[in-house]
Design a protein around this motif. Structure first.
Motif, PDB file in Angstrom:
ATOM      1  N   ASN A   6     105.985 106.462  40.939  1.00 21.61           N
ATOM      2  CA  ASN A   6     105.172 107.672  41.011  1.00 21.61           C
ATOM      3  C   ASN A   6     105.683 108.530  42.166  1.00 21.61           C
ATOM      4  OD1 ASN A   6     103.147 109.556  41.271  1.00 21.61           O
ATOM      5  ND2 ASN A   6     101.529 108.083  41.760  1.00 21.61           N
ATOM      6  N   LYS A   8     104.329 111.267  43.199  1.00 19.85           N
ATOM      7  CA  LYS A   8     103.206 111.976  43.856  1.00 19.85           C
ATOM      8  C   LYS A   8     103.620 113.427  44.126  1.00 19.85           C
ATOM      9  CE  LYS A   8     101.265 107.672  45.465  1.00 19.85           C
ATOM     10  NZ  LYS A   8     100.433 106.976  46.434  1.00 19.85           N
ATOM     11  N   TYR A  10     105.549 113.971  46.895  1.00 22.84           N
ATOM     12  CA  TYR A  10     106.524 113.759  47.961  1.00 22.84           C
ATOM     13  C   TYR A  10     107.668 114.773  47.833  1.00 22.84           C
ATOM     14  CZ  TYR A  10     104.342 109.359  49.387  1.00 22.84           C
ATOM     15  OH  TYR A  10     103.474 108.436  49.860  1.00 22.84           O
ATOM     16  N   HIS A  85      94.342 108.002  38.769  1.00 24.41           N
ATOM     17  CA  HIS A  85      94.998 107.493  39.978  1.00 24.41           C
ATOM     18  C   HIS A  85      94.037 107.643  41.162  1.00 24.41           C
ATOM     19  CE1 HIS A  85      97.725 107.149  43.394  1.00 24.41           C
ATOM     20  NE2 HIS A  85      98.486 106.445  42.584  1.00 24.41           N
ATOM     21  N   GLU A  87      94.351 108.949  43.807  1.00 24.67           N
ATOM     22  CA  GLU A  87      94.407 110.287  44.424  1.00 24.67           C
ATOM     23  C   GLU A  87      93.993 111.378  43.433  1.00 24.67           C
ATOM     24  OE1 GLU A  87      98.457 109.663  45.482  1.00 24.67           O
ATOM     25  OE2 GLU A  87      97.855 108.136  46.937  1.00 24.67           O
ATOM     26  N   GLU A 133      95.005  99.044  42.133  1.00 23.26           N
ATOM     27  CA  GLU A 133      95.602  99.517  43.384  1.00 23.26           C
ATOM     28  C   GLU A 133      94.507  99.633  44.452  1.00 23.26           C
ATOM     29  OE1 GLU A 133      99.433 102.142  42.664  1.00 23.26           O
ATOM     30  OE2 GLU A 133      97.624 103.330  42.646  1.00 23.26           O
ATOM     31  N   LEU A 137      95.585  99.957  50.783  1.00 23.87           N
ATOM     32  CA  LEU A 137      96.969  99.475  50.942  1.00 23.87           C
ATOM     33  C   LEU A 137      98.001 100.496  50.472  1.00 23.87           C
ATOM     34  CD1 LEU A 137      96.569  95.744  49.770  1.00 23.87           C
ATOM     35  CD2 LEU A 137      96.757  96.613  52.116  1.00 23.87           C
ATOM     36  N   ILE A 138      97.545 101.559  49.814  1.00 21.87           N
ATOM     37  CA  ILE A 138      98.493 102.548  49.287  1.00 21.87           C
ATOM     38  C   ILE A 138      99.246 103.218  50.439  1.00 21.87           C
ATOM     39  CG2 ILE A 138      98.668 104.784  48.115  1.00 21.87           C
ATOM     40  CD1 ILE A 138      96.430 103.885  46.246  1.00 21.87           C
ATOM     41  N   GLY A 139     100.556 103.235  50.313  1.00 23.00           N
ATOM     42  CA  GLY A 139     101.392 103.920  51.295  1.00 23.00           C
ATOM     43  C   GLY A 139     101.574 103.170  52.602  1.00 23.00           C
ATOM     44  N   ALA A 172     100.447  99.407  45.242  1.00 26.01           N
ATOM     45  CA  ALA A 172     100.091  99.621  46.650  1.00 26.01           C
ATOM     46  C   ALA A 172     101.000  98.770  47.532  1.00 26.01           C
ATOM     47  CB  ALA A 172      98.623  99.330  46.963  1.00 26.01           C
ATOM     48  N   GLY A 173     101.850  99.448  48.251  1.00 28.18           N
ATOM     49  CA  GLY A 173     102.706  98.786  49.230  1.00 28.18           C
ATOM     50  C   GLY A 173     103.876  98.012  48.656  1.00 28.18           C
ATOM     51  N   ILE A 174     104.121  98.141  47.356  1.00 24.73           N
ATOM     52  CA  ILE A 174     105.235  97.395  46.736  1.00 24.73           C
ATOM     53  C   ILE A 174     106.554  98.096  47.088  1.00 24.73           C
ATOM     54  CG2 ILE A 174     106.264  96.667  44.538  1.00 24.73           C
ATOM     55  CD1 ILE A 174     103.606  95.333  44.802  1.00 24.73           C
ATOM     56  N   LEU A 192     103.328  99.483  39.984  1.00 24.54           N
ATOM     57  CA  LEU A 192     103.261 100.935  40.161  1.00 24.54           C
ATOM     58  C   LEU A 192     103.533 101.182  41.631  1.00 24.54           C
ATOM     59  CD1 LEU A 192     102.464 103.701  38.990  1.00 24.54           C
ATOM     60  CD2 LEU A 192     100.070 103.085  39.374  1.00 24.54           C
ATOM     61  N   LEU A 193     104.547 101.963  41.944  1.00 28.48           N
ATOM     62  CA  LEU A 193     104.869 102.178  43.347  1.00 28.48           C
ATOM     63  C   LEU A 193     105.326 103.603  43.581  1.00 28.48           C
ATOM     64  CD1 LEU A 193     108.381 101.152  44.333  1.00 28.48           C
ATOM     65  CD2 LEU A 193     107.617 100.598  42.054  1.00 28.48           C
ATOM     66  N   ALA A 194     105.339 103.992  44.847  1.00 28.23           N
ATOM     67  CA  ALA A 194     105.703 105.370  45.178  1.00 28.23           C
ATOM     68  C   ALA A 194     106.599 105.420  46.405  1.00 28.23           C
ATOM     69  CB  ALA A 194     104.440 106.201  45.390  1.00 28.23           C
ATOM     70  N   SER A 195     106.006 105.237  47.583  1.00 28.40           N
ATOM     71  CA  SER A 195     106.746 105.524  48.821  1.00 28.40           C
ATOM     72  C   SER A 195     108.006 104.696  48.989  1.00 28.40           C
ATOM     73  CB  SER A 195     105.823 105.366  50.037  1.00 28.40           C
ATOM     74  OG  SER A 195     105.097 104.163  49.981  1.00 28.40           O
TER      75      SER A 195
END
Ligand code: G3P
Length: 214
Positions: A6, A8, A10, A85, A87, A133, A137-139, A172-174, A192-195
């Motif tokens: 994801n 987001k 960013y 989500h 957010e 999620e 813990l997200i991000g 979250a945090g992966i 599901l991951l982002a950062s």
């Protein structure tokens, strides 16, 4: 395992990340996809990567200024969409409406939720998958699969008790292959991951690390 990245909002280059996801997908048995901002869907889909929307609204064609129509997302090349989500939280009735809208447009659906109780409610709406999620813990870079393994196992049980056809992702945090393996060991069929990718200096290296043990 399904690895859904994801982006987001960013400030990464969505095409650069999309091409990295596409290229790593071609070199692994894992299934990889990317969820860019709505305005980038078409350009991202043109790279050939599996493309997901971050959200669709519970609406049809008509008077809905500023909303995201599932059919437009599908026309832009998306294969699926996130719904609810952390957010972009929705009321239960609107989650249901968004799942129906996505189904109508032929989009695959992943409904996100904070905890196992919400996962059960989300699974009852008949999406293709749910994603647990924990928002705290997200991000953070602290993986849910290690920090809170019970939440993943309980989410898998909660979804299975409602609908055994609904697969469960966790997020979250992966950010590493070990995190993905830990998620799989807890019964998740994807992450599901982002950062970990969207903020990485080298998205390709980050993705290769994620899928390396798979
Ligand atoms: O949608 C994925 C997300 O909320 C998790 O974010 O940055 O912890 O991987 P992150």
């Amino acid at each position: 395992m399904f690895v859904l990245v994801n982006l987001k909002t960013y400030p990464c280059d969505p095409i650069e990340v999309a091409e990295a996801v596409r290229d790593v997908d071609e070199r692994t048995d894992a299934r990889l996809g990317v969820a860019p901002q709505a305005a980038h869907l078409e350009r991202v889909a043109e790279t050939g990567v599996e493309t997901w929307a971050q959200h669709v609204d519970p609406i049809e064609h008509g008077s809905n200024t500023g909303h995201t129509l599932a059919e437009s997302v599908a026309d832009a090349g998306a294969a699926g969409t996130l719904i609810n989500h952390s957010e972009q939280r929705l009321k239960l009735a609107d989650i249901d409406g968004s799942v129906r809208a996505a189904d109508r447009a032929g989009l695959e659906t992943v409904v996100c939720a904070n905890n196992p109780a919400q996962i059960g409610a989300a699974a009852a709406l008949g999406p293709d998958a749910v994603a647990v999620e924990p928002p705290e813990l997200i991000g953070t870079g602290t993986p849910v699969s290690q920090a809170d393994p019970d939440v993943v196992e309980d989410a898998v049980d909660a979804a299975a008790s409602v609908d055994s056809d609904v697969s469960v992702l966790c997020g979250a945090g992966i950010s590493t292959g070990d995190d993905v393996v830990a998620a799989a060991d807890l019964g998740a069929e994807g992450v599901l991951l982002a950062s970990g990718v969207a903020k990485a200096d080298d998205p390709t290296a980050a993705l290769e690390d994620l899928v390396e043990p798979l």
